[in-house]
Motif scaffolding. Structure first.
Motif, PDB file in Angstrom:
ATOM      1  N   MET A   1       0.889  -1.246  -0.235  1.00 42.48           N
ATOM      2  CA  MET A   1      -0.048  -0.012  -0.040  1.00 42.48           C
ATOM      3  C   MET A   1       0.672   1.358   0.073  1.00 42.48           C
ATOM      4  N   TYR A   2       0.583   2.155  -0.827  1.00 42.00           N
ATOM      5  CA  TYR A   2       1.052   3.597  -0.768  1.00 42.00           C
ATOM      6  C   TYR A   2       0.354   4.515   0.005  1.00 42.00           C
ATOM      7  N   GLU A   3       0.755   5.333   0.808  1.00 41.18           N
ATOM      8  CA  GLU A   3       0.077   6.347   1.549  1.00 41.18           C
ATOM      9  C   GLU A   3       0.887   7.710   1.485  1.00 41.18           C
ATOM     10  N   PHE A   4       0.047   8.668   1.614  1.00 38.59           N
ATOM     11  CA  PHE A   4       0.386  10.141   1.948  1.00 38.59           C
ATOM     12  C   PHE A   4      -0.209  10.644   2.935  1.00 38.59           C
ATOM     13  N   LEU A   5       0.762  11.616   3.863  1.00 34.54           N
ATOM     14  CA  LEU A   5       0.239  12.063   4.947  1.00 34.54           C
ATOM     15  C   LEU A   5       0.145  13.529   4.288  1.00 34.54           C
ATOM     16  N   VAL A   6      -0.979  14.377   4.492  1.00 37.63           N
ATOM     17  CA  VAL A   6      -1.105  15.608   4.058  1.00 37.63           C
ATOM     18  C   VAL A   6      -1.617  16.584   5.046  1.00 37.63           C
ATOM     19  N   GLY A   7      -1.270  17.716   4.881  1.00 35.83           N
ATOM     20  CA  GLY A   7      -1.736  18.842   5.485  1.00 35.83           C
ATOM     21  C   GLY A   7      -2.181  19.723   4.548  1.00 35.83           C
ATOM     22  N   LEU A   8      -3.394  20.300   4.983  1.00 36.65           N
ATOM     23  CA  LEU A   8      -4.111  21.306   4.316  1.00 36.65           C
ATOM     24  C   LEU A   8      -4.721  22.519   4.969  1.00 36.65           C
ATOM     25  N   GLU A   9      -4.827  23.578   4.356  1.00 34.09           N
ATOM     26  CA  GLU A   9      -5.362  24.897   4.765  1.00 34.09           C
ATOM     27  C   GLU A   9      -6.816  25.053   4.479  1.00 34.09           C
ATOM     28  N   VAL A  10      -7.857  24.319   4.863  1.00 32.74           N
ATOM     29  CA  VAL A  10      -9.132  24.423   4.529  1.00 32.74           C
ATOM     30  C   VAL A  10      -9.860  25.824   4.771  1.00 32.74           C
ATOM     31  N   SER A  11     -10.143  26.507   3.673  1.00 34.01           N
ATOM     32  CA  SER A  11     -10.860  27.960   4.178  1.00 34.01           C
ATOM     33  C   SER A  11     -12.346  27.872   3.845  1.00 34.01           C
ATOM     34  N   ASP A  12     -12.782  26.983   3.241  1.00 29.63           N
ATOM     35  CA  ASP A  12     -14.392  26.726   3.140  1.00 29.63           C
ATOM     36  C   ASP A  12     -14.620  25.164   3.301  1.00 29.63           C
ATOM     37  N   ASN A  13     -15.325  25.282   4.584  1.00 33.87           N
ATOM     38  CA  ASN A  13     -15.626  23.718   5.160  1.00 33.87           C
ATOM     39  C   ASN A  13     -16.729  23.063   4.425  1.00 33.87           C
ATOM     40  N   ASP A  14     -17.516  23.839   3.966  1.00 30.31           N
ATOM     41  CA  ASP A  14     -18.609  23.259   3.182  1.00 30.31           C
ATOM     42  C   ASP A  14     -18.386  22.878   2.003  1.00 30.31           C
ATOM     43  N   ALA A  15     -17.622  23.726   1.202  1.00 26.60           N
ATOM     44  CA  ALA A  15     -17.096  23.228  -0.199  1.00 26.60           C
ATOM     45  C   ALA A  15     -16.128  22.275  -0.258  1.00 26.60           C
ATOM     46  N   TYR A  16     -15.292  21.958   0.778  1.00 26.05           N
ATOM     47  CA  TYR A  16     -14.434  20.918   1.017  1.00 26.05           C
ATOM     48  C   TYR A  16     -15.172  19.622   1.388  1.00 26.05           C
ATOM     49  N   ARG A  54      -5.957  21.046   8.658  1.00 24.06           N
ATOM     50  CA  ARG A  54      -6.542  19.690   8.398  1.00 24.06           C
ATOM     51  C   ARG A  54      -5.235  18.799   8.132  1.00 24.06           C
ATOM     52  N   VAL A  55      -5.001  17.610   8.730  1.00 20.11           N
ATOM     53  CA  VAL A  55      -4.148  16.579   8.169  1.00 20.11           C
ATOM     54  C   VAL A  55      -4.933  15.438   8.395  1.00 20.11           C
ATOM     55  N   PHE A  56      -4.239  14.355   7.298  1.00 17.03           N
ATOM     56  CA  PHE A  56      -5.078  13.162   6.923  1.00 17.03           C
ATOM     57  C   PHE A  56      -4.013  12.417   6.108  1.00 17.03           C
ATOM     58  N   THR A  57      -4.322  10.829   6.238  1.00 21.36           N
ATOM     59  CA  THR A  57      -3.805  10.150   5.447  1.00 21.36           C
ATOM     60  C   THR A  57      -4.823   9.570   4.301  1.00 21.36           C
ATOM     61  N   ILE A  58      -4.207   9.278   2.972  1.00 22.83           N
ATOM     62  CA  ILE A  58      -5.050   9.053   1.990  1.00 22.83           C
ATOM     63  C   ILE A  58      -4.007   7.803   1.431  1.00 22.83           C
ATOM     64  N   HIS A  59      -4.713   6.571   1.199  1.00 24.80           N
ATOM     65  CA  HIS A  59      -3.939   5.604   0.665  1.00 24.80           C
ATOM     66  C   HIS A  59      -4.472   4.985  -0.761  1.00 24.80           C
ATOM     67  N   PHE A  60      -3.474   4.279  -1.344  1.00 29.63           N
ATOM     68  CA  PHE A  60      -3.741   3.479  -2.642  1.00 29.63           C
ATOM     69  C   PHE A  60      -2.955   2.111  -2.523  1.00 29.63           C
TER      70      PHE A  60
END
Length: 100
Positions: A1-16, A54-60
């Protein structure tokens, strides 16, 4: 499995939220998914000047599948409609092979 650890600055929670809802079926079709997902109230130490809330992991299944997902035309439509207007900054904290 390949995984990314990602940090975002979400400025519009509804659109996100709309982005996540719209991209999730496409992500699933590539065998991908989310692991951890955090809303961050305070960053104590950062290696970048851009903010992160916002911080999350996404995997493939593998890195090649991740690259195909991120260039998928349907994904790019959802990204342009919702992600691009809802996220101010993107920081890829890490990409790595993960044992399952």
């Amino acid at each position: 499995m390949y995984e990314f650890l990602v940090g975002l600055e979400v400025s519009d929670n509804d659109a996100y939220s709309d982005y996540r809802e719209g991209m999730k079926p496409i992500l699933t079709s590539y065998g991908g998914g989310f692991g951890f997902d955090f809303v961050v109230s305070e960053v104590l130490l950062s290696e970048v000047d851009t903010p992160i809330n916002r911080v999350f992991t996404i995997h493939f299944p593998n890195k090649t599948t991740a690259e195909k997902f991120f260039s998928d035309t349907e994904y790019l439509k959802v990204k342009a409609q919702f992600f691009d207007v809802s996220v101010s900054h993107i920081t890829i904290l890490s990409g790595y092979e993960k044992d399952t």
